[in-house]
Motif scaffolding. Structure first.
Motif, PDB file in Angstrom:
ATOM      1  N   SER A  55       1.560   4.380  10.434  1.00 50.37           N
ATOM      2  CA  SER A  55       2.573   4.222   9.404  1.00 50.37           C
ATOM      3  C   SER A  55       2.698   2.742   9.086  1.00 50.37           C
ATOM      4  CB  SER A  55       3.912   4.770   9.908  1.00 50.37           C
ATOM      5  OG  SER A  55       4.845   4.809   8.860  1.00 50.37           O
ATOM      6  N   SER A  56       3.210   2.445   7.903  1.00 52.07           N
ATOM      7  CA  SER A  56       3.470   1.054   7.552  1.00 52.07           C
ATOM      8  C   SER A  56       4.695   1.017   6.649  1.00 52.07           C
ATOM      9  CB  SER A  56       2.262   0.427   6.860  1.00 52.07           C
ATOM     10  OG  SER A  56       2.041   1.030   5.612  1.00 52.07           O
ATOM     11  N   HIS A  57       5.274  -0.168   6.598  1.00 49.81           N
ATOM     12  CA  HIS A  57       6.466  -0.342   5.768  1.00 49.81           C
ATOM     13  C   HIS A  57       6.448  -1.751   5.198  1.00 49.81           C
ATOM     14  CE1 HIS A  57      10.620   0.389   4.484  1.00 49.81           C
ATOM     15  NE2 HIS A  57      10.860  -0.867   4.821  1.00 49.81           N
ATOM     16  N   LYS A  58       6.693  -1.864   3.884  1.00 53.17           N
ATOM     17  CA  LYS A  58       6.766  -3.170   3.234  1.00 53.17           C
ATOM     18  C   LYS A  58       8.223  -3.624   3.224  1.00 53.17           C
ATOM     19  CE  LYS A  58       4.237  -4.864  -0.205  1.00 53.17           C
ATOM     20  NZ  LYS A  58       3.650  -5.085  -1.529  1.00 53.17           N
ATOM     21  N   PHE A  59       8.459  -4.789   3.821  1.00 51.09           N
ATOM     22  CA  PHE A  59       9.783  -5.393   3.867  1.00 51.09           C
ATOM     23  C   PHE A  59       9.868  -6.386   2.710  1.00 51.09           C
ATOM     24  CE2 PHE A  59       8.892  -3.794   8.032  1.00 51.09           C
ATOM     25  CZ  PHE A  59      10.105  -3.332   8.509  1.00 51.09           C
ATOM     26  N   LYS A  60      10.517  -5.972   1.634  1.00 51.38           N
ATOM     27  CA  LYS A  60      10.569  -6.794   0.420  1.00 51.38           C
ATOM     28  C   LYS A  60      11.515  -7.977   0.612  1.00 51.38           C
ATOM     29  CE  LYS A  60       9.438  -2.919  -2.473  1.00 51.38           C
ATOM     30  NZ  LYS A  60       8.590  -2.997  -3.598  1.00 51.38           N
ATOM     31  N   GLY A  61      11.002  -9.162   0.293  1.00 49.16           N
ATOM     32  CA  GLY A  61      11.812 -10.368   0.373  1.00 49.16           C
ATOM     33  C   GLY A  61      12.066 -10.857   1.790  1.00 49.16           C
ATOM     34  N   ILE A  62      11.328 -10.326   2.754  1.00 45.47           N
ATOM     35  CA  ILE A  62      11.499 -10.744   4.150  1.00 45.47           C
ATOM     36  C   ILE A  62      10.213 -11.435   4.603  1.00 45.47           C
ATOM     37  CG2 ILE A  62      11.854  -9.963   6.522  1.00 45.47           C
ATOM     38  CD1 ILE A  62      13.647  -7.757   5.369  1.00 45.47           C
ATOM     39  N   SER A  63      10.357 -12.672   5.032  1.00 45.97           N
ATOM     40  CA  SER A  63       9.190 -13.447   5.454  1.00 45.97           C
ATOM     41  C   SER A  63       8.634 -12.918   6.767  1.00 45.97           C
ATOM     42  CB  SER A  63       9.557 -14.923   5.624  1.00 45.97           C
ATOM     43  OG  SER A  63      10.369 -15.094   6.781  1.00 45.97           O
ATOM     44  N   LYS A  64       7.390 -13.244   6.991  1.00 47.32           N
ATOM     45  CA  LYS A  64       6.719 -12.856   8.234  1.00 47.32           C
ATOM     46  C   LYS A  64       7.471 -13.432   9.436  1.00 47.32           C
ATOM     47  CE  LYS A  64       1.978 -12.840   9.984  1.00 47.32           C
ATOM     48  NZ  LYS A  64       0.625 -13.345   9.726  1.00 47.32           N
ATOM     49  N   GLU A  65       7.911 -14.685   9.327  1.00 49.13           N
ATOM     50  CA  GLU A  65       8.627 -15.325  10.430  1.00 49.13           C
ATOM     51  C   GLU A  65       9.939 -14.604  10.740  1.00 49.13           C
ATOM     52  OE1 GLU A  65      10.356 -19.684  11.797  1.00 49.13           O
ATOM     53  OE2 GLU A  65       9.621 -19.431   9.750  1.00 49.13           O
ATOM     54  N   THR A  66      10.680 -14.249   9.697  1.00 43.33           N
ATOM     55  CA  THR A  66      11.950 -13.540   9.900  1.00 43.33           C
ATOM     56  C   THR A  66      11.716 -12.170  10.524  1.00 43.33           C
ATOM     57  OG1 THR A  66      13.015 -14.694   8.065  1.00 43.33           O
ATOM     58  CG2 THR A  66      13.992 -12.592   8.731  1.00 43.33           C
ATOM     59  N   LEU A  67      10.709 -11.455  10.034  1.00 42.76           N
ATOM     60  CA  LEU A  67      10.427 -10.135  10.604  1.00 42.76           C
ATOM     61  C   LEU A  67       9.982 -10.265  12.053  1.00 42.76           C
ATOM     62  CD1 LEU A  67      10.312  -7.104  10.275  1.00 42.76           C
ATOM     63  CD2 LEU A  67       7.998  -7.348   9.333  1.00 42.76           C
ATOM     64  N   TRP A  68       9.134 -11.244  12.355  1.00 42.10           N
ATOM     65  CA  TRP A  68       8.689 -11.457  13.734  1.00 42.10           C
ATOM     66  C   TRP A  68       9.896 -11.735  14.642  1.00 42.10           C
ATOM     67  CZ3 TRP A  68       4.464 -10.753  16.633  1.00 42.10           C
ATOM     68  CH2 TRP A  68       4.460 -11.326  17.909  1.00 42.10           C
ATOM     69  N   ASN A  69      10.766 -12.648  14.201  1.00 43.92           N
ATOM     70  CA  ASN A  69      11.940 -12.989  15.008  1.00 43.92           C
ATOM     71  C   ASN A  69      12.846 -11.783  15.217  1.00 43.92           C
ATOM     72  OD1 ASN A  69      11.092 -15.648  15.324  1.00 43.92           O
ATOM     73  ND2 ASN A  69      12.230 -16.365  13.543  1.00 43.92           N
ATOM     74  N   THR A  70      12.949 -10.937  14.219  1.00 45.44           N
ATOM     75  CA  THR A  70      13.758  -9.725  14.341  1.00 45.44           C
ATOM     76  C   THR A  70      13.149  -8.780  15.373  1.00 45.44           C
ATOM     77  OG1 THR A  70      14.404  -9.926  12.021  1.00 45.44           O
ATOM     78  CG2 THR A  70      14.791  -7.792  13.072  1.00 45.44           C
ATOM     79  N   LEU A  71      11.820  -8.623  15.333  1.00 38.49           N
ATOM     80  CA  LEU A  71      11.138  -7.727  16.272  1.00 38.49           C
ATOM     81  C   LEU A  71      11.148  -8.266  17.707  1.00 38.49           C
ATOM     82  CD1 LEU A  71       8.119  -6.747  14.022  1.00 38.49           C
ATOM     83  CD2 LEU A  71       9.989  -5.240  14.735  1.00 38.49           C
ATOM     84  N   GLU A 115       1.564 -10.713   5.774  1.00 41.21           N
ATOM     85  CA  GLU A 115       2.371 -11.360   4.743  1.00 41.21           C
ATOM     86  C   GLU A 115       1.709 -11.189   3.383  1.00 41.21           C
ATOM     87  OE1 GLU A 115       5.199 -15.157   4.937  1.00 41.21           O
ATOM     88  OE2 GLU A 115       3.108 -15.578   5.384  1.00 41.21           O
ATOM     89  N   ASP A 116       2.537 -10.902   2.378  1.00 37.00           N
ATOM     90  CA  ASP A 116       2.056 -10.725   1.011  1.00 37.00           C
ATOM     91  C   ASP A 116       3.068 -11.380   0.075  1.00 37.00           C
ATOM     92  OD1 ASP A 116       0.866  -9.894  -1.335  1.00 37.00           O
ATOM     93  OD2 ASP A 116       1.569  -7.823  -1.174  1.00 37.00           O
ATOM     94  N   GLY A 117       2.877 -12.678  -0.186  1.00 35.12           N
ATOM     95  CA  GLY A 117       3.849 -13.405  -1.001  1.00 35.12           C
ATOM     96  C   GLY A 117       5.170 -13.502  -0.276  1.00 35.12           C
ATOM     97  N   ASP A 118       6.244 -13.004  -0.921  1.00 33.94           N
ATOM     98  CA  ASP A 118       7.576 -13.033  -0.312  1.00 33.94           C
ATOM     99  C   ASP A 118       7.839 -11.818   0.577  1.00 33.94           C
ATOM    100  OD1 ASP A 118       8.141 -15.392  -1.642  1.00 33.94           O
ATOM    101  OD2 ASP A 118       9.127 -14.382  -3.326  1.00 33.94           O
ATOM    102  N   ASP A 119       6.917 -10.897   0.619  1.00 29.23           N
ATOM    103  CA  ASP A 119       7.093  -9.659   1.375  1.00 29.23           C
ATOM    104  C   ASP A 119       6.234  -9.685   2.643  1.00 29.23           C
ATOM    105  OD1 ASP A 119       8.534  -8.904  -0.901  1.00 29.23           O
ATOM    106  OD2 ASP A 119       6.829  -7.828  -1.753  1.00 29.23           O
TER     107      ASP A 119
END
Length: 150
Positions: A5-21, A98-102
């Motif tokens: 499965s995959s999910h696109k987090f719109k407007g969330i940077s790779k760094e922010t998502l990593w820190n959240t995980l 990472e894909d732009g801002d997502d």
């Protein structure tokens, strides 16, 4: 059983998502039915999940480990759990793209189940897993937005 499965987090940077995980409180809030999520050693956690989806009902205790960590890019999640309905072992490859801002979180997992869980059948278990993953993605997105706003 293989689950992807995959999910696109719109407007969330790779760094922010990593820190959240990597944030224990965020994970506890995002894991469906999570009643306990405590680090017992570096990158190893004891957890307790209450699940009530279709034939999968009960409280599961699990040991969760993050291994093969490539900071900001990927890790493997190893999960060994059990509850009245049976036991499960999972090995999930988690990758952030990472894909732009997502940022897209891709998950590919191999899961083995026993007991009532196995008797429910692969099709049913795949459906249950997709519901749990979908809820996790939605809730981790909320947590990432909280962290991004700090």
């Amino acid at each position: 059983m293989n689950i992807s499965s995959s999910h696109k987090f719109k407007g969330i940077s790779k760094e922010t998502l990593w820190n959240t995980l990597q944030n224990n409180e965020a994970l506890k809030n995002a894991l469906p039915g999570c009643q306990k999520f405590e680090e017992v050693e570096e990158n190893v956690y004891d957890s307790e999940l209450g699940i009530n989806i279709g034939p999968v009902k009960g409280v599961f205790t699990a040991k969760v480990s993050q291994v093969d960590i490539k900071e900001m890019d990927s890790y493997r999640l190893l999960v060994e759990g059990q509850g009245k309905p049976g036991k499960f072992n999972g090995d999930a490859a988690m990758e952030l793209v990472e894909d732009g801002d997502d940022t897209t979180l891709q998950c590919s997992a191999d899961v083995e189940v026993t007991g009532v869980l196995a008797a429910a059948g692969q099709r049913v278990m795949n459906g249950v897993a997709k519901v749990i993953m979908g809820q996790f993605f939605k809730d981790i997105e909320k947590e990432a937005k909280k962290i991004a706003s700090l």
